[in-house]
Design a protein around this motif. Structure first.
Motif, PDB file in Angstrom:
ATOM      1  N   ASN A  83       0.841  -1.213   0.000  1.00 14.86           N
ATOM      2  CA  ASN A  83       0.000   0.000   0.000  1.00 14.86           C
ATOM      3  C   ASN A  83       0.870   1.255   0.000  1.00 14.86           C
ATOM      4  N   TYR A  84       1.888   1.240   0.873  1.00 14.63           N
ATOM      5  CA  TYR A  84       2.768   2.411   0.994  1.00 14.63           C
ATOM      6  C   TYR A  84       3.517   2.660  -0.310  1.00 14.63           C
ATOM      7  N   VAL A  86       2.657   1.700  -3.412  1.00 11.58           N
ATOM      8  CA  VAL A  86       1.739   2.130  -4.487  1.00 11.58           C
ATOM      9  C   VAL A  86       1.334   3.593  -4.276  1.00 11.58           C
ATOM     10  N   VAL A  87       1.005   3.958  -3.022  1.00 11.57           N
ATOM     11  CA  VAL A  87       0.607   5.353  -2.736  1.00 11.57           C
ATOM     12  C   VAL A  87       1.767   6.303  -3.045  1.00 11.57           C
ATOM     13  N   SER A  88       2.998   5.888  -2.718  1.00  4.29           N
ATOM     14  CA  SER A  88       4.181   6.726  -3.016  1.00  4.29           C
ATOM     15  C   SER A  88       4.315   6.959  -4.517  1.00  4.29           C
ATOM     16  N   ILE A  90       1.900   6.894  -6.700  1.00  3.41           N
ATOM     17  CA  ILE A  90       0.793   7.781  -7.124  1.00  3.41           C
ATOM     18  C   ILE A  90       1.097   9.234  -6.749  1.00  3.41           C
ATOM     19  N   ILE A  91       1.616   9.456  -5.520  1.00  3.96           N
ATOM     20  CA  ILE A  91       1.973  10.826  -5.088  1.00  3.96           C
ATOM     21  C   ILE A  91       3.035  11.405  -6.031  1.00  3.96           C
ATOM     22  N   THR A  94       1.452  12.095  -9.577  1.00  2.60           N
ATOM     23  CA  THR A  94       0.526  13.241  -9.557  1.00  2.60           C
ATOM     24  C   THR A  94       1.309  14.548  -9.399  1.00  2.60           C
ATOM     25  N   GLY A 118       7.119  11.612  -2.170  1.00  2.00           N
ATOM     26  CA  GLY A 118       6.760  10.349  -2.824  1.00  2.00           C
ATOM     27  C   GLY A 118       7.999   9.623  -3.307  1.00  2.00           C
ATOM     28  N   ALA A 185       2.694   1.767 -10.898  1.00  2.00           N
ATOM     29  CA  ALA A 185       1.664   1.636  -9.854  1.00  2.00           C
ATOM     30  C   ALA A 185       0.825   0.373 -10.073  1.00  2.00           C
ATOM     31  N   PHE A 189       0.884  -2.821  -7.533  1.00  2.00           N
ATOM     32  CA  PHE A 189      -0.354  -3.224  -6.862  1.00  2.00           C
ATOM     33  C   PHE A 189      -0.677  -4.699  -7.136  1.00  2.00           C
TER      34      PHE A 189
END
Length: 526
Positions: A83-84, A86-88, A90-91, A94, A118, A185, A189
């Motif tokens: 999770n960490y 994938v979120v990194s 995405i951050i 973006t 990120g 990503a 995931f």
């Protein structure tokens, strides 16, 4: 813990995909550290910013990077590694889009900071994922594959940035991350798995003071290193104040982490002797890698008058050499060649590289004079990176691998920041010193000096300038050649001192604990 650790070892197609994803993420992060360097002039023009303002585009990213790197292991444990990770991604992706769309310099700096938060996570988490996806016996090879991304990254940045800026416009250096980020990503995931950590902390147990003190210490230190030279170091009140904040922040942070029950950074992992030596060596490696990656393009552009793209392209053959060396070194480690010997040889080769640069530098050095020293640098980096990284993590298990990787990553980044700050300061100081020395030897009463000025004056008069104008121009030419020569001498000094530093590092290898980093045959069976 061993059961959980073995569960993460992957085989076949899954391992290939996980390795590609992790290397891609590490590459994205590191390319973005250096790709901006060649676009700063264009950013200044289109955003109407000063040179000091635009330098913050690099500083903001570096500060965010170095703050988040030590926390990555803890954050992985709180939110689950996948999770960490994938979120990194995405951050980071973006923020890259927002950076490209920034309408003023402060917007760009804010988005670069978010991108750095990120990005810092990508680097260490990618290293941990690769390490844990390979069985113990193949960890040297795993680090070799990861190392390719980390070493090639800083050198890919400038030529890629130069190409995008020359052929498109500066926002494209950020837009290029978007498709790659989306692919990374999705792959992360789908394929990356999280180890089973213990219970998560409640909000009241989180080490908020640790986070504040770490941010104060690292943020202040990074600012001091990035801006010290241009702000005249301790003659500037901001630099002095932030240096004090950094020192007190460090002392209080260490005290807090050693006494708090749930520390954000587990300092006890540094009890491992090989990790301690590894962090020192990572600092030196960062110093040499980022330091030499900085001064070679500056020298070729400011002294030799090359374009940004040409300066970037010069570094590519050396990077390819490093990439070629990585798997060979990984295989040697697998066969049981002691990492310490390789590190010793790597430092020695780096010393020879600096010596060749020292001997080859002139105001009109050609590509052919720089090609072989840079190939030698590539071989040296190959012999240093993988053995140092494997050595650092070789005696760690389970979640300590992630904690160890965070330390080595942070020390490599800090080494780079120290290297760049110290080198830029000394280039300025040495240039001034050599300029004074050269001018004192330019005696106007000497015949050869008078003849040189007269010859230059005649040349300008033949182009239609008046006697006085031609004389003024002749003095300008002399002044410029003195400036150029004093700059070259400063670069020569820098390379000489870098070489001596690497030579002095060789004895560190005698502190490596021998028997420990031999691979246990039982572990090799996994």
């Amino acid at each position: 813990m061993t059961g959980t650790e073995d569960d993460l070892v992957e085989y076949g197609f899954r391992r290939v995909i996980i390795t590609i994803t992790a290397v891609l993420c590490a590459l994205l992060e590191i390319v973005d550290t250096t790709i901006v360097n060649v676009a700063l002039t264009n950013m200044r023009g289109s955003l109407g910013a000063t040179l000091t303002d635009v330098a913050w585009v690099i500083t903001a990213y570096a500060i965010a990077n170095v703050i988040v790197i030590p926390m990555t292991s803890w954050l992985s444990q709180q939110f689950g590694r996948r999770n960490y990770f994938v979120v990194s991604i995405i951050i980071f992706t973006t923020a890259s889009f927002l950076c490209g769309n920034a309408t003023n310099i402060w917007e760009l700096i804010a988005f670069r900071f978010i991108q750095g938060l990120g990005g810092g996570a990508l680097l260490v988490t990618a290293q941990t994922i690769i390490t844990e996806s390979y069985p113990m016996a193949k960890r040297g090879m795993a680090q070799a594959i990861y190392g390719m991304g980390v070493i090639v990254g800083p050198t890919l940045g400038p030529p890629l940035g130069g190409y995008l800026v020359d052929n498109f416009s500066w926002p494209y250096i950020f837009y290029i991350n978007i498709p790659l980020g989306i692919i990374a990503a999705i792959l992360a995931f789908t394929f990356v798995r999280s180890p089973k950590y213990g219970e998560k902390l409640k909000a009241s147990q989180v080490d908020w003071w640790g986070i504040v003190l770490l941010s104060a210490f690292i943020g202040s230190l990074q600012f001091v290193l990035e801006h010290g030279q241009q702000d005249d170091w301790f003659n500037n009140t901001t630099i002095t104040a932030l240096s004090v904040v950094s020192v007190f922040g460090l002392v209080l942070f260490i005290w807090r982490e050693l006494t708090y029950k749930y520390p954000i950074v587990n300092l006890s992992v540094l009890k491992d002797g090989n990790l301690r030596i590894g962090t020192i060596m990572c600092f030196i490696l960062g110093f040499g890698l980022y330091g030499s990656t900085l001064i070679i393009p500056i020298y070729t552009q400011s002294v030799l008058g090359w374009t940004a793209t040409d300066a970037g392209l010069l570094l590519i053959p050396g990077s390819i050499t490093t990439a070629f060396m990585m798997p060979i070194v990984g295989r040697l480690i697998q066969k049981g060649v002691p990492q310490g010997y390789m590190v010793g040889v790597g430092f020695l080769i780096f010393f020879f590289f600096t010596l060749m640069m020292y001997n080859n530098m002139t105001p009109d050095t050609g590509t052919e004079h720089l090609y072989w020293p840079l190939i030698l640098r590539g071989i040296g980096l190959g012999l240093l990176f993988v053995p140092i990284t494997t050595l650092s993590l070789s005696t760690l298990k389970g979640k300590h691998i992630g904690e160890g990787a965070a330390f080595t990553g942070m020390m490599r980044q800090l080494g780079g920041s120290f290297g760049i700050a110290i080198i830029t300061t000394f280039i300025t100081r040495f240039s001034q010193k050599h300029r004074v020395d050269l001018i004192s030897n330019l005696d106007g009463t000497k015949l050869e000096v008078q003849e040189k000025i007269a010859l230059l004056q005649k040349g300008f008069m033949s182009k239609g300038f008046s006697t006085n104008e031609a004389l003024k121009k002749a003095y300008q030419v002399i002044d410029y050649s003195v400036l150029k020569q004093s700059t070259v001498l400063a670069y020569m000094d820098i390379f000489l001192y870098l070489g001596i530093m690497f030579l002095c590092c060789i004895p560190i290898i005698f502190f490596i604990k021998k028997g420990k980093n031999k691979i246990n045959p039982a572990d090799a069976m996994h």
